[in-house]
Each structure stands twice: as structure tokens, then as C-alpha cells.
Scaffold this motif. Structure first.
Motif, short mmCIF file in Angstrom:
data_model
loop_
_atom_site.label_atom_id
_atom_site.label_comp_id
_atom_site.label_asym_id
_atom_site.label_seq_id
_atom_site.Cartn_x
_atom_site.Cartn_y
_atom_site.Cartn_z
N PHE A 1 -9.81 35.40 -88.64
CA PHE A 1 -10.38 35.13 -87.33
C PHE A 1 -11.25 33.88 -87.38
CE2 PHE A 1 -9.87 39.78 -87.59
CZ PHE A 1 -8.93 39.94 -86.58
N GLY A 2 -10.88 32.95 -88.24
CA GLY A 2 -11.66 31.74 -88.46
C GLY A 2 -11.56 30.74 -87.31
N PRO A 3 -12.18 29.59 -87.52
CA PRO A 3 -12.21 28.57 -86.47
C PRO A 3 -10.83 28.04 -86.06
CG PRO A 3 -13.57 27.92 -88.35
CD PRO A 3 -12.94 29.23 -88.67
N GLN A 4 -9.90 27.95 -87.00
CA GLN A 4 -8.56 27.46 -86.63
C GLN A 4 -7.86 28.42 -85.69
OE1 GLN A 4 -6.49 26.58 -90.31
NE2 GLN A 4 -6.55 24.41 -89.78
N THR A 5 -8.01 29.70 -85.93
CA THR A 5 -7.40 30.70 -85.04
C THR A 5 -8.00 30.58 -83.64
OG1 THR A 5 -7.12 32.17 -86.92
CG2 THR A 5 -6.93 33.16 -84.73
N LYS A 6 -9.32 30.46 -83.57
CA LYS A 6 -10.01 30.31 -82.28
C LYS A 6 -9.59 29.02 -81.59
CE LYS A 6 -13.96 32.90 -83.95
NZ LYS A 6 -15.36 32.84 -84.32
N ASP A 7 -9.43 27.95 -82.36
CA ASP A 7 -9.03 26.67 -81.79
C ASP A 7 -7.64 26.74 -81.17
OD1 ASP A 7 -11.43 25.56 -82.53
OD2 ASP A 7 -10.62 24.51 -84.29
N ILE A 8 -6.71 27.40 -81.85
CA ILE A 8 -5.35 27.53 -81.32
C ILE A 8 -5.36 28.34 -80.03
CG2 ILE A 8 -3.02 28.44 -81.74
CD1 ILE A 8 -3.50 27.85 -84.73
N ILE A 9 -6.11 29.43 -80.02
CA ILE A 9 -6.20 30.26 -78.82
C ILE A 9 -6.78 29.45 -77.66
CG2 ILE A 9 -7.38 32.24 -77.78
CD1 ILE A 9 -7.14 33.60 -80.56
N GLY A 10 -7.84 28.71 -77.94
CA GLY A 10 -8.47 27.91 -76.90
C GLY A 10 -7.62 26.75 -76.43
N LEU A 11 -6.95 26.07 -77.35
CA LEU A 11 -6.14 24.92 -77.00
C LEU A 11 -4.99 25.28 -76.09
CD1 LEU A 11 -5.52 21.89 -77.48
CD2 LEU A 11 -4.10 22.61 -79.39
N LEU B 1 -6.03 43.27 -80.75
CA LEU B 1 -6.59 42.55 -79.62
C LEU B 1 -8.08 42.82 -79.49
CD1 LEU B 1 -3.75 43.02 -77.00
CD2 LEU B 1 -4.27 40.98 -78.36
N LYS B 2 -8.49 44.05 -79.74
CA LYS B 2 -9.92 44.38 -79.68
C LYS B 2 -10.69 43.65 -80.77
CE LYS B 2 -11.97 47.00 -77.46
NZ LYS B 2 -12.77 46.77 -76.26
N ALA B 3 -10.04 43.42 -81.92
CA ALA B 3 -10.71 42.73 -83.02
C ALA B 3 -11.02 41.28 -82.65
CB ALA B 3 -9.84 42.78 -84.27
N LEU B 4 -10.25 40.71 -81.73
CA LEU B 4 -10.51 39.34 -81.31
C LEU B 4 -11.73 39.24 -80.42
CD1 LEU B 4 -6.91 38.04 -80.61
CD2 LEU B 4 -8.44 37.34 -82.44
N GLY B 5 -12.11 40.35 -79.80
CA GLY B 5 -13.32 40.39 -79.01
C GLY B 5 -13.38 39.38 -77.88
N GLN B 6 -14.43 38.58 -77.87
CA GLN B 6 -14.68 37.64 -76.80
C GLN B 6 -13.86 36.36 -76.89
OE1 GLN B 6 -16.62 38.08 -74.10
NE2 GLN B 6 -16.82 40.20 -74.79
N ILE B 7 -13.07 36.20 -77.93
CA ILE B 7 -12.26 34.99 -78.07
C ILE B 7 -11.22 34.91 -76.95
CG2 ILE B 7 -10.66 33.73 -79.54
CD1 ILE B 7 -12.01 35.09 -81.92
N ILE B 8 -10.63 36.06 -76.65
CA ILE B 8 -9.59 36.13 -75.61
C ILE B 8 -10.21 36.69 -74.35
CG2 ILE B 8 -7.43 37.22 -74.93
CD1 ILE B 8 -6.59 37.20 -77.76
N LEU B 9 -9.98 36.00 -73.26
CA LEU B 9 -10.52 36.47 -71.98
C LEU B 9 -9.44 37.14 -71.16
CD1 LEU B 9 -12.66 33.37 -71.11
CD2 LEU B 9 -13.41 35.51 -72.11
#
Length: 73
Positions: A37-47, A65-73
Motif C-alpha cells: 500500500f505504498g506511495p506508488q500504489t496510491k499514485d496509480i490510484i490517484g493518477l 477494498l477496506k484495507a485501502l481505506g481513504q485512498i479510494i473514494l
């Protein structure tokens, strides 16, 4: 830009690469299953603006999906 099929990503190992939205979803699923769940994973989701529904359709479980928490809206 709204109709772009590929996004450019900077990959430290291979220089500049392209990734389609489908490839991005598969990459996110594989990273979730590897508990990355590092920064690269978050960056891909956001991009790509990936949402929980897309990941669920691609095979992510509720717990993943719950493990991703607030990353996914």
C-alpha cells in the motif's frame, strides 16, 4: 485529456513507460494482494482515478477494498 487511453508514468527502472487503465487496475489488484500500500500504489490510484467499484469488478474482495481505506473514494 478526458479521452486519453494511456497515461505516462515515470518508472525509475525502465525510464518512461505507458500504462492503460486496464493495466493499472490489474497492477493495483496485484499490489493489494502483495500487501503493498505504498506511495506508488496510491499514485496509480490517484493518477487514473480508480474507484472501488472498478477494483471490485476486477476481482478485489471487500476486505482488500477496506484495507485501502481513504485512498479510494
Amino acid at each position: 485529456m478526458g479521452k486519453a487511453k494511456k497515461r505516462n508514468l515515470h518508472n525509475r527502472q525502465n525510464g518512461l513507460t505507458t500504462m492503460s487503465r486496464e493495466q493499472a487496475v490489474k497492477e493495483i489488484i496485484s499490489r493489494i494482494r502483495a500487501v503493498d500500500f505504498g506511495p506508488q500504489t496510491k499514485d496509480i490510484i490517484g493518477l487514473f482515478g480508480i474507484n472501488a467499484e472498478e477494483l471490485a469488478e476486477a476481482g478485489a474482495t471487500y476486505e482488500e477494498l477496506k484495507a485501502l481505506g481513504q485512498i479510494i473514494l
